[in-house]
Write a protein that holds these residues in place. Structure first.
Motif, PDB file in Angstrom:
ATOM      1  N   ILE A   1      20.323  40.270  48.339  1.00 21.47           N
ATOM      2  CA  ILE A   1      20.294  39.573  47.053  1.00 21.47           C
ATOM      3  C   ILE A   1      20.701  40.597  46.006  1.00 21.47           C
ATOM      4  N   THR A   2      21.845  40.370  45.377  1.00 18.19           N
ATOM      5  CA  THR A   2      22.361  41.357  44.442  1.00 18.19           C
ATOM      6  C   THR A   2      22.754  40.701  43.126  1.00 18.19           C
ATOM      7  N   ALA A   3      22.721  41.489  42.061  1.00 19.14           N
ATOM      8  CA  ALA A   3      23.085  41.029  40.727  1.00 19.14           C
ATOM      9  C   ALA A   3      23.477  42.241  39.900  1.00 19.14           C
ATOM     10  N   GLU A   4      23.893  42.006  38.673  1.00 17.82           N
ATOM     11  CA  GLU A   4      24.365  43.091  37.829  1.00 17.82           C
ATOM     12  C   GLU A   4      23.267  44.087  37.481  1.00 17.82           C
ATOM     13  N   THR A   5      22.008  43.640  37.462  1.00 18.36           N
ATOM     14  CA  THR A   5      20.877  44.530  37.195  1.00 18.36           C
ATOM     15  C   THR A   5      19.805  44.312  38.245  1.00 18.36           C
ATOM     16  N   ASN A   6      18.952  45.312  38.427  1.00 15.29           N
ATOM     17  CA  ASN A   6      17.855  45.177  39.378  1.00 15.29           C
ATOM     18  C   ASN A   6      16.892  44.082  38.942  1.00 15.29           C
ATOM     19  N   ALA A   7      16.673  43.966  37.633  1.00  8.68           N
ATOM     20  CA  ALA A   7      15.763  42.948  37.128  1.00  8.68           C
ATOM     21  C   ALA A   7      16.287  41.551  37.442  1.00  8.68           C
ATOM     22  N   ARG A   8      17.587  41.360  37.256  1.00  7.34           N
ATOM     23  CA  ARG A   8      18.185  40.068  37.566  1.00  7.34           C
ATOM     24  C   ARG A   8      18.088  39.779  39.054  1.00  7.34           C
ATOM     25  N   ALA A   9      18.359  40.752  39.892  1.00  7.52           N
ATOM     26  CA  ALA A   9      18.251  40.552  41.338  1.00  7.52           C
ATOM     27  C   ALA A   9      16.825  40.194  41.739  1.00  7.52           C
ATOM     28  N   ALA A  10      15.837  40.830  41.086  1.00  2.00           N
ATOM     29  CA  ALA A  10      14.435  40.559  41.399  1.00  2.00           C
ATOM     30  C   ALA A  10      14.033  39.148  40.996  1.00  2.00           C
ATOM     31  N   SER A  11      14.720  38.593  40.002  1.00  2.00           N
ATOM     32  CA  SER A  11      14.345  37.272  39.488  1.00  2.00           C
ATOM     33  C   SER A  11      14.941  36.122  40.284  1.00  2.00           C
ATOM     34  N   LEU A  12      15.842  36.423  41.215  1.00  2.00           N
ATOM     35  CA  LEU A  12      16.587  35.360  41.882  1.00  2.00           C
ATOM     36  C   LEU A  12      15.817  34.665  42.995  1.00  2.00           C
ATOM     37  N   GLY A  13      14.698  35.230  43.413  1.00  2.00           N
ATOM     38  CA  GLY A  13      13.920  34.584  44.469  1.00  2.00           C
ATOM     39  C   GLY A  13      14.628  34.640  45.800  1.00  2.00           C
ATOM     40  N   GLY A  14      14.693  33.491  46.488  1.00  5.52           N
ATOM     41  CA  GLY A  14      15.346  33.442  47.797  1.00  5.52           C
ATOM     42  C   GLY A  14      14.339  33.299  48.919  1.00  5.52           C
ATOM     43  N   GLU A  15      14.770  32.685  50.008  1.00  5.82           N
ATOM     44  CA  GLU A  15      13.910  32.508  51.186  1.00  5.82           C
ATOM     45  C   GLU A  15      13.866  33.818  51.954  1.00  5.82           C
ATOM     46  N   THR A  16      12.775  34.544  51.812  1.00  4.38           N
ATOM     47  CA  THR A  16      12.712  35.890  52.389  1.00  4.38           C
ATOM     48  C   THR A  16      11.604  36.054  53.424  1.00  4.38           C
ATOM     49  N   ARG A  17      10.934  34.987  53.814  1.00  3.03           N
ATOM     50  CA  ARG A  17       9.878  35.094  54.829  1.00  3.03           C
ATOM     51  C   ARG A  17      10.371  34.482  56.141  1.00  3.03           C
ATOM     52  N   ARG A  18       9.920  35.065  57.240  1.00  2.55           N
ATOM     53  CA  ARG A  18      10.246  34.563  58.565  1.00  2.55           C
ATOM     54  C   ARG A  18       8.985  34.517  59.409  1.00  2.55           C
ATOM     55  N   PHE A  19       8.898  33.507  60.284  1.00  5.23           N
ATOM     56  CA  PHE A  19       7.735  33.361  61.149  1.00  5.23           C
ATOM     57  C   PHE A  19       8.204  33.153  62.587  1.00  5.23           C
ATOM     58  N   ARG A  20       7.557  33.860  63.493  1.00  8.61           N
ATOM     59  CA  ARG A  20       7.831  33.704  64.914  1.00  8.61           C
ATOM     60  C   ARG A  20       6.732  32.816  65.493  1.00  8.61           C
TER      61      ARG A  20
ATOM     62  N   VAL B   1      25.689  52.050  62.939  1.00 10.75           N
ATOM     63  CA  VAL B   1      26.443  50.791  62.937  1.00 10.75           C
ATOM     64  C   VAL B   1      27.534  50.880  61.880  1.00 10.75           C
ATOM     65  N   ASP B   2      28.687  50.314  62.197  1.00 12.24           N
ATOM     66  CA  ASP B   2      29.848  50.416  61.322  1.00 12.24           C
ATOM     67  C   ASP B   2      30.212  49.097  60.658  1.00 12.24           C
ATOM     68  N   GLU B   3      29.368  48.088  60.869  1.00 15.32           N
ATOM     69  CA  GLU B   3      29.655  46.786  60.254  1.00 15.32           C
ATOM     70  C   GLU B   3      28.347  46.059  59.999  1.00 15.32           C
ATOM     71  N   PHE B   4      28.276  45.430  58.828  1.00 10.44           N
ATOM     72  CA  PHE B   4      27.096  44.653  58.451  1.00 10.44           C
ATOM     73  C   PHE B   4      27.483  43.198  58.235  1.00 10.44           C
ATOM     74  N   ILE B   5      26.695  42.303  58.823  1.00 10.79           N
ATOM     75  CA  ILE B   5      26.825  40.880  58.562  1.00 10.79           C
ATOM     76  C   ILE B   5      25.869  40.559  57.424  1.00 10.79           C
ATOM     77  N   ILE B   6      26.396  40.134  56.288  1.00 11.12           N
ATOM     78  CA  ILE B   6      25.591  39.893  55.096  1.00 11.12           C
ATOM     79  C   ILE B   6      25.140  38.437  55.059  1.00 11.12           C
ATOM     80  N   ASP B   7      23.824  38.245  55.019  1.00 10.60           N
ATOM     81  CA  ASP B   7      23.223  36.922  54.841  1.00 10.60           C
ATOM     82  C   ASP B   7      22.635  36.868  53.440  1.00 10.60           C
ATOM     83  N   CYS B   8      23.077  35.928  52.619  1.00  9.72           N
ATOM     84  CA  CYS B   8      22.526  35.748  51.277  1.00  9.72           C
ATOM     85  C   CYS B   8      21.543  34.584  51.320  1.00  9.72           C
ATOM     86  N   PRO B   9      20.235  34.852  51.193  1.00  8.72           N
ATOM     87  CA  PRO B   9      19.235  33.793  51.356  1.00  8.72           C
ATOM     88  C   PRO B   9      19.025  32.959  50.097  1.00  8.72           C
TER      89      PRO B   9
END
Length: 333
Positions: free
Chosen positions: A224-243, A302-310
């Protein structure tokens, strides 16, 4: 920086929009990713999910290939347990013949949905004859390899057409067992840190892959990225996972505790375990994200990253692709 960036898209349906709008956005995203030098654009497979439009990656891949010219497009991934390995091989051989050198076949072990959709997908199977996942993957590998296309087809069919360049082969997983299986078949391995980001688990899986002879490991992470850290922090997003693991069933990862409990309910089981897992989420400005990616690159080799934007918001998903591309030296086209 010496790593490539690729993007994973689930075609999320944002707010009141329909599936057509979500899929059109996937097209817009892949075109922008191609323009900015991303290496791959993968689409996911999810079933009985009203907020996700990508239920059939093969169909969406064909649509995206027809409207792009350079970027690799693939599945992240096909949920092989539901299907005939022969038919999957035919689908991806045909895609590869249509777009030589641009098709990736990523395969996952997960069901891509809850028990109701799994039963609907597998109701034609005789459970006693259904092969293990490892056996299915080996069978798929054989169909993709073709062997001698002039051999007799009386014993085993061949998966035509034979493309000039076969699809790239990637196994998606988050365990040493999956990593070893990928290596045994000569497949690339994608560790799903966007689902299970524990550092020890990543190390164990990648070590197992390389010990078994694997040569191409990728890492999927959430960003989750934005022009500022504060903006990135405010964007939320589905960041929890359960097994969730039910008695006698397959362990699966879901995105919320509510989904985990619904999985249990649909399974009809009374004995179960639910464990929260921490995905590898990188949040902040593009420069902060690239610092962390560089650290992961050096730590895990690792030389490649698969980016998932939640995030489901289309504008922010597009912004993610664009902001990360600002660090152009990080992208190896």
């Amino acid at each position: 920086m010496s790593y490539a960036l690729s993007f994973l898209d689930k075609s999320p349906i944002h707010g009141p929009e329909g599936a057509t709008a979500a899929l059109q956005r996937s097209l817009n995203l892949v075109k922008r990713a191609e323009d900015l030098g991303y290496r791959r654009f993968w689409v996911a497979e999810h079933h009985n999910s009203p907020n996700l439009a990508s239920s059939s990656p093969e169909v969406l891949i064909a649509f995206l290939l027809a409207r792009t010219s350079r970027i690799h497009i693939g599945s992240g991934g096909v949920m092989l347990q539901h299907y005939s390995a022969y038919k999957v091989a035919e689908n991806f051989n045909l895609l590869s013949a249509l777009a030589p050198g641009r098709v990736d076949l990523g395969v996952g072990k997960a069901p891509g949905g809850l028990p109701l959709s799994t039963r609907a997908l597998q109701q034609a199977y005789d459970p006693e004859r259904k092969p293990s996942f490892a056996a299915q993957l080996a069978e798929l590998d054989g169909f993709l390899s073709h062997g001698d296309v002039g051999q007799s087809q009386t014993e085993s069919p061949l998966a035509f057409p034979v493309p000039d360049q076969p699809p790239g082969r990637f196994l998606l997983g988050a365990s040493a067992q999956s990593a070893t299986l990928a290596a045994s078949l000569g497949w690339s391995f994608v560790y799903a840190a966007h689902i299970h980001g524990d550092a020890t688990a990543i190390t164990e899986a990648l070590s197992a892959y390389r010990t078994a002879g694997g040569t191409s490991a990728l890492l999927a992470v959430s960003v989750i990225t934005a022009e500022t850290n504060a903006r990135a922090a405010s964007l939320g997003g589905e960041t929890r996972r359960f097994r969730v693991e039910v008695e006698g069933g397959q362990a699966v990862n879901v995105g919320s505790e509510e989904q985990a409990l619904e999985y249990v309910r649909q399974s009809g089981k009374t004995q179960y375990q639910i464990e929260e897992r921490s995905p590898r989420l990188i949040r902040g400005t593009p420069s902060k994200v690239h610092v962390e990616l560089q650290q992961l690159h050096e730590t895990y080799g690792v030389d490649e990253f698969i980016i998932d934007c939640p995030l489901s918001d289309g504008a922010q998903r597009l912004k993610t692709i664009e902001l990360l591309a600002d660090g152009r030296t990080a992208i190896a086209a």
